[in-house]
Structure formats: structure tokens, C-alpha cells
Enzyme design. Structure first.
Site, PDB file in Angstrom:
ATOM      1  N   SER A  76      32.771  18.193 -24.299  1.00  0.00           N
ATOM      2  CA  SER A  76      32.661  19.488 -23.633  1.00  0.00           C
ATOM      3  C   SER A  76      31.850  19.391 -22.354  1.00  0.00           C
ATOM      4  CB  SER A  76      32.039  20.519 -24.579  1.00  0.00           C
ATOM      5  OG  SER A  76      30.903  19.994 -25.197  1.00  0.00           O
ATOM      6  N   HIS A 126      40.159  19.318 -24.373  1.00  0.00           N
ATOM      7  CA  HIS A 126      38.997  20.132 -24.728  1.00  0.00           C
ATOM      8  C   HIS A 126      39.431  21.358 -25.518  1.00  0.00           C
ATOM      9  CE1 HIS A 126      35.372  22.762 -23.425  1.00  0.00           C
ATOM     10  NE2 HIS A 126      35.077  22.076 -24.500  1.00  0.00           N
ATOM     11  N   GLU A 141      41.871  22.846 -22.713  1.00  0.00           N
ATOM     12  CA  GLU A 141      41.768  22.359 -21.338  1.00  0.00           C
ATOM     13  C   GLU A 141      42.185  20.886 -21.362  1.00  0.00           C
ATOM     14  OE1 GLU A 141      38.253  24.746 -19.051  1.00  0.00           O
ATOM     15  OE2 GLU A 141      37.578  23.419 -20.639  1.00  0.00           O
TER      16      GLU A 141
HETATM   17  P1  NAI Z   1      29.719  17.671 -35.386  1.00  0.00           P
HETATM   18  O1  NAI Z   1      28.290  17.233 -35.341  1.00  0.00           O
HETATM   19  O2  NAI Z   1      30.104  18.818 -36.219  1.00  0.00           O
HETATM   20  O3  NAI Z   1      30.612  16.423 -35.847  1.00  0.00           O
HETATM   21  C1  NAI Z   1      30.502  15.146 -35.285  1.00  0.00           C
HETATM   22  C2  NAI Z   1      31.053  14.149 -36.309  1.00  0.00           C
HETATM   23  O4  NAI Z   1      31.173  12.894 -35.680  1.00  0.00           O
HETATM   24  C3  NAI Z   1      30.158  13.966 -37.530  1.00  0.00           C
HETATM   25  O5  NAI Z   1      30.920  14.166 -38.692  1.00  0.00           O
HETATM   26  C4  NAI Z   1      29.683  12.524 -37.410  1.00  0.00           C
HETATM   27  O6  NAI Z   1      29.517  11.893 -38.674  1.00  0.00           O
HETATM   28  C5  NAI Z   1      30.829  11.918 -36.642  1.00  0.00           C
HETATM   29  N1  NAI Z   1      30.509  10.667 -35.968  1.00  0.00           N
HETATM   30  C6  NAI Z   1      29.369  10.343 -35.340  1.00  0.00           C
HETATM   31  N2  NAI Z   1      29.476   9.094 -34.833  1.00  0.00           N
HETATM   32  C7  NAI Z   1      30.719   8.656 -35.134  1.00  0.00           C
HETATM   33  C8  NAI Z   1      31.415   7.452 -34.902  1.00  0.00           C
HETATM   34  N3  NAI Z   1      30.838   6.462 -34.210  1.00  0.00           N
HETATM   35  N4  NAI Z   1      32.678   7.349 -35.365  1.00  0.00           N
HETATM   36  C9  NAI Z   1      33.264   8.349 -36.023  1.00  0.00           C
HETATM   37  N5  NAI Z   1      32.635   9.510 -36.298  1.00  0.00           N
HETATM   38  C10 NAI Z   1      31.376   9.648 -35.856  1.00  0.00           C
HETATM   39  O7  NAI Z   1      30.129  17.863 -33.863  1.00  0.00           O
HETATM   40  P2  NAI Z   1      31.230  18.869 -33.261  1.00  0.00           P
HETATM   41  O8  NAI Z   1      30.610  20.194 -33.030  1.00  0.00           O
HETATM   42  O9  NAI Z   1      32.472  18.775 -34.045  1.00  0.00           O
HETATM   43  O10 NAI Z   1      31.449  18.239 -31.802  1.00  0.00           O
HETATM   44  C11 NAI Z   1      32.184  17.062 -31.622  1.00  0.00           C
HETATM   45  C12 NAI Z   1      32.559  16.932 -30.150  1.00  0.00           C
HETATM   46  O11 NAI Z   1      33.307  18.081 -29.739  1.00  0.00           O
HETATM   47  C13 NAI Z   1      31.388  16.817 -29.182  1.00  0.00           C
HETATM   48  O12 NAI Z   1      31.763  15.969 -28.133  1.00  0.00           O
HETATM   49  C14 NAI Z   1      31.235  18.252 -28.680  1.00  0.00           C
HETATM   50  O13 NAI Z   1      30.626  18.304 -27.418  1.00  0.00           O
HETATM   51  C15 NAI Z   1      32.699  18.677 -28.601  1.00  0.00           C
HETATM   52  N6  NAI Z   1      32.926  20.116 -28.656  1.00  0.00           N
HETATM   53  C16 NAI Z   1      32.244  20.898 -29.551  1.00  0.00           C
HETATM   54  C17 NAI Z   1      32.488  22.262 -29.604  1.00  0.00           C
HETATM   55  C18 NAI Z   1      31.770  23.133 -30.590  1.00  0.00           C
HETATM   56  O14 NAI Z   1      31.803  24.366 -30.427  1.00  0.00           O
HETATM   57  N7  NAI Z   1      31.142  22.573 -31.623  1.00  0.00           N
HETATM   58  C19 NAI Z   1      33.460  22.904 -28.700  1.00  0.00           C
HETATM   59  C20 NAI Z   1      34.184  21.977 -27.853  1.00  0.00           C
HETATM   60  C21 NAI Z   1      33.879  20.640 -27.832  1.00  0.00           C
END
Ligand code: NAI
Length: 499
Positions: A117, A138, A150
Site C-alpha cells: 500500500s 492494490h 489499483e
Molecule cells: P497481516 O499482518 O494481516 O498479514 C501478513 C501475513 O504475512 C501474516 O500472516 C504473516 O505471517 C505473513 N508473512 C510474514 N512474512 C511472510 C513471509 N516471508 N512469507 C509469507 N508470509 C509471510 O497484514 P495485512 O494487513 O494483510 O497486509 C498485508 C499487505 O497488504 C501489506 O503490504 C499491507 O501494506 C497491504 N495492504 C493492507 C491493507 C489493510 O487494510 N490491511 C490494505 C491494502 C494493502
């Protein structure tokens, strides 16, 4: 090239990853979900099954057949064309390492999409063997509900890769906004003005968060006001995005964070999640509606002749809704005249004090609203108490609550929306995205009632520019510099000049 039966490898089974896996499964793709955390994978699997089961009783069997989970990326099958969608934590080095491993595992033809993001897609891609295979995809939270994706093109992304993920998103029921990889892409860039300008208004003590939220909902047509939304998102999260966009644009004052918000964070008032932010939450917290101006019985409208000068749809709607009798006169300066009391104008970005001095009569300024036929609240500013009482009574007759504000230029809705529109014009000016893509992104990514270009056209680009130029004259803050593209548009299309 369309890859309808591509395998989708979602890396990261958190909030976003499981949402992306869900929409891919619902569209028939085999999905491989990867996360080193086994517990996270288990919860993601049951979450996805439960959510899909709400609509489709056959979902458990479908998930069993199409979803496979892995704790190690290198264990995933490579026998079919694969699109990787990465949704792991937001760190450049970790994203680069994971996508590098994915590129090595799936080979040179695989598409690597990142759900970042805030990071540069170009920078993420630079850490992989072939940056042309990396693209931004995105999604917005919650993924199954939010219709926008996006599609972010890095400096080296191949057209074919952009097309593949755009087609995929459409297949998954999403609308695509194409954007170049710049900080904040479209939504998180253009939306900064919604928060930032509202915070400015509170900083200048123009009004309260309660009143501004009410005005943005009841006059601006937004589902939530900026302050309640910041509390919902979390002031820590919202501030971090602002700060990241601000630093990435080399400290452009248009994106500057607010001391009011950093003070809240310093106090641990993150919003709903901590029970306190701009508002109080929790069982004992009472949310009072902001107080509109009191309607004084003695301010009988109709006691003085009312004349509508010139043409303005908002002034006309207020008078019509009030049922008050009025006459009309030709004029280039639209206003409602209460004979011998003063005039009511819609803001042009100057203060009421300045408009009064220019006209040599008391002037009351009304804020702009999105739809004058339905608005139920309006901000106003005037130094004249008698004129204010009469206009508050007039608005009351029209079914509109009046919110008097300090006499700062541009009032609330007109000022915040003009700043959003300006950012949208600048984004298009720099070739980051087209006006259509920007409008779609803001409608679907943030649930704005209307896209910024549609709003500029509705209010008129000339008035938006006029308001921004007036803000610039008042503050001399580069934050208020109007986009060259907006000025060029006005110069091209406006035949009545700017005065
Ligand atoms: P989250 O913290 O809920 O999930 C992240 C997951 O990635 C966790 O389950 C973790 O165990 C896993 N992980 C960490 N390192 C890893 C690796 N090396 N290999 C595989 N899995 C791994 O995070 P969330 O909120 O789902 O965000 C994920 C991405 O999406 C980030 O880049 C964030 O900026 C982006 N994003 C988030 C939004 C939101 O509202 N939460 C909206 C749009 C984008």
C-alpha cells in the site's frame, strides 16, 4: 494475455491475503496460500470457508478442492501458469526477498503482483531477477467487499504483465484504476486532503471535529466525516500513511501531517481501538450531536424584502426550499439580498470580512454543498449578528441546520473538496492516472459520494480555481497552489473570465 485458469499463489495469509484468496477461489481459480505461520493458515482456511458458505452451501467442498496451503513457498506446484499475489508485511527488504524466491521458483514467465500500500513498486521490482514481471495489485480492505483494485505500473513493468493482472481483477468482479507507481498511488494520495484540510480547519479553530464531521456528511454527502474516519482507521495508522506520503513527496506542504493528530498519538488516543481519539468510545461514552445555531423567534424572515441577484443553484435552492417570497435581479455576482440588512453569498474562498469590505455592506458566507436540494446542514460565517439570525431562520425554514464558523476563508465542504479536486488535477497533470481512473478510484476505494473531477465539473472548475487562488492569497502557503492543469482547463473552457 488472459490467463483465466492460472493458478493463484497468494503469499501471506493475513487480513488481505485471505481476502484475495477468497475472491480468486470464488472465481474458479486453484489457489495456493503460503504463510510460514501454520496457525494463520488454519484460521485463514476456516475464515474463507465460512465467508464463502454464506452465499454458497457447496463452498466447503469447493474450498477443499481448490485451496491448498503451504508453509514453504518452494513446496508449491509449478506445473501451471501462476500469478503470484504477495500480501506479507510492509517491508521493502522482506517483500523483495520473497518475490525473488518466487521468481526463482516459478520461472521467468510468472507474474509477480504485490499488494503493497505504500512501498514503491519500482523499488520492490528492482530486487527481483526480472523487474518487468512485477506489478502492483492494490486491493482494499475488506477485499471481498471493496470493488477497487489499483493496478500499479512500476518503471520497468511490462505491458503484458499489467494486462494480465487487470484482466484478472475484472474477472474477480473488481473495477480497475490504472496508476503509475508514485507514493500513495491514487487513493492514498488524493485522500490525504480529506484528512489534512479538515485537520487544518480544527487547527485554525474554525470549528470542532463534531461540526466538521456533521457538515461533511450532511452537506458534503460523505458516509463518514474525516475525524470519525481517522478514529476508525486508527490515528496511528492514518498518521503513518500521511507521514510516508509527505516524506516520499519530499515534504510537499500539501501532504504535511498535523500536530493535532501527532498529539493524539503521543497521548495514546489512537481512536476506536483505544477507546479514545477525536471522540470517546466505550459503553459509558455519549456521542452528542454538534449543536446547530439556535433559531431566534424574533428573526422573522420575510420582514424585509428578499432579492436573488444573478444565478446560483445553491442560493436558488435555499430560497425555494424555505418557501420565502423573493424577487430577482440580473447580476454577475450571485447573492441573496436582505434589503437594508446585507447579502448572502456562497463562498469564493475569501473571508466574510473581506467580502463585506469589498461590497461595503454586511456579507454572510454560506459553505458549498454537494446537493442543494437535499443538504440538511450548512456552515456559515459572518461578522454581522442581525444578518446571521435572519439567515439561520431562513435555513431553518429550508430544513437546513446552520453551523456558524469562525471567519476563515473557504469554509468547510468547499475548502476540503477543492483541495481534494486540486490533488486529483495534479495527479492527472503528472500522468500518474487519467481523470476517469482517479474518479473511479475515489468512488470505489474510499466510497466518496462523487469523484473529484465530477465534483469539479458540478461546481465548476472556475469556482474551484477561484477558491484555491483565494486561499493562496490569504495564507501564502504553497499548500494552496492550484494545479497548472486546473488553471489551463479553466482558461480553455471558461468564457466568463475570473475577474
Ligand atoms: P497481516 O499482518 O494481516 O498479514 C501478513 C501475513 O504475512 C501474516 O500472516 C504473516 O505471517 C505473513 N508473512 C510474514 N512474512 C511472510 C513471509 N516471508 N512469507 C509469507 N508470509 C509471510 O497484514 P495485512 O494487513 O494483510 O497486509 C498485508 C499487505 O497488504 C501489506 O503490504 C499491507 O501494506 C497491504 N495492504 C493492507 C491493507 C489493510 O487494510 N490491511 C490494505 C491494502 C494493502
Amino acid at each position: 494475455m488472459s490467463q483465466p485458469l492460472a493458478h493463484i499463489c497468494v503469499i501471506g495469509a493475513g487480513t488481505m491475503g485471505r481476502g484475495i484468496a477468497q475472491v480468486a477461489l470464488a472465481s474458479g481459480h486453484p489457489v495456493h496460500l503460503v504463510d510460514p505461520d501454520e496457525a494463520q493458515l488454519r484460521v485463514a482456511g476456516s475464515d474463507i470457508t465460512a465467508r464463502l458458505s454464506r452465499r454458497d452451501p457447496a463452498a466447503p467442498a469447493l474450498v477443499k478442492a481448490r485451496l491448498r496451503t503451504f508453509t514453504d513457498l518452494t513446496q508449491t506446484p509449478t506445473d501451471a501458469p501462476t500469478v503470484v499475489v504477495e500480501a506479507i508485511l510492509e517491508r521493502l527488504d522482506i517483500k523483495q526477498a520473497v518475490l525473488r524466491r518466487a521468481a526463482e521458483h516459478f520461472g521467468p514467465t510468472c507474474v509477480l503482483a504485490t499488494n503493497t500500500s505504500s512501498l514503491s513498486v519500482t523499488a520492490i521490482a528492482a530486487g527481483t531477477p526480472d523487474p518487468s514481471r512485477v506489478v502492483g495489485m492494490h486491493f482494499f480492505n475488506p477485499v471481498p467487499v471493496m470493488r477497487l483494485v489499483e493496478v500499479v505500473r512500476g518503471l520497468q513493468t511490462a505491458d503484458e504483465v499489467v494486462d494480465t493482472v487487470a484482466e484478472l481483477a475484472v474477472r474477480w468482479g473488481k473495477s480497475v484504476a490504472h496508476v503509475r507507481s508514485v507514493p500513495g498511488f491514487i487513493v492514498n494520495r488524493v485522500a490525504r486532503a480529506f484528512y489534512g484540510e479538515s485537520l487544518r480547519l480544527v487547527e485554525e479553530r474554525a470549528s470542532t471535529p463534531e461540526a466538521i464531521d456533521e457538515l461533511m456528511r450532511s452537506a458534503g454527502g460523505f458516509r463518514m466525516g474525516p475525524f470519525e474516519l481517522m478514529d476508525l482507521i486508527g490515528n496511528d495508522v492514518n498518521f503513518a500513511v500521511t507521514q510516508s506520503v509527505w516524506t516520499s513527496y519530499h515534504y510537499d506542504p500539501r501532504f504535511a501531517p498535523s500536530l493535532i493528530q501527532s498529539e493524539l498519538i503521543a497521548a495514546g488516543r489512537f481512536g476506536r481501538k483505544t477507546g479514545q481519539g477525536f471522540y470517546e468510545y466505550g459503553e459509558s461514552a455519549e456521542r452528542t450531536r454538534p449543536l446547530a445555531a439556535e433559531v431566534k423567534a424574533e428573526a422573522v424572515t420575510g420582514a424585509t424584502p428578499v432579492v436573488l441577484h444573478g444565478s446560483d443553484d445553491q442560493l436558488e435552492a435555499v430560497l425555494t426550499r424555505s418557501g420565502l417570497e423573493f424577487s430577482r435581479e440580473e447580476s454577475d455576482t450571485p447573492r441573496i439580498e436582505f434589503v437594508s440588512l446585507g447579502s448572502v453569498m456562497v463562498t469564493r474562498g475569501r473571508s466574510a470580512r473581506e467580502e463585506s469590505a469589498r461590497r461595503s455592506e454586511p456579507v454572510l458566507l454560506l459553505d458549498r454543498c454537494l446537493d442543494p436540494s437535499t443538504a440538511t446542514a450548512l456552515a456559515l460565517a459572518s461578522a454581522d449578528a442581525a444578518l446571521t439570525d435572519v439567515v439561520v431562520a431562513l435555513l431553518d425554514r429550508a430544513g437546513i441546520h446552520a453551523f456558524p464558523m469562525a471567519d476563515i476563508p473557504g469554509l468547510v465542504v468547499a475548502r476540503v473538496l477543492s483541495m481534494i479536486a486540486n490533488e486529483a488535477w495534479e495527479t492527472a497533470h503528472h500522468g500518474v492516472a487519467t481523470p476517469d481512473d482517479i474518479d473511479i478510484a475515489m468512488l470505489l476505494g474510499t466510497n466518496y459520494p462523487i469523484g473529484p473531477f465530477a465534483w469539479s465539473a458540478r461546481w465548476s472548475t472556475r469556482r474551484v480555481l477561484e477558491l484555491l487562488d483565494a486561499l493562496w492569497s490569504s495564507y501564502h502557503d504553497p499548500r494552496y497552489r492550484a494545479s497548472h492543469a486546473l488553471r489551463a482547463e479553466v482558461q480553455t473552457t471558461s468564457h466568463d473570465g475570473l475577474g
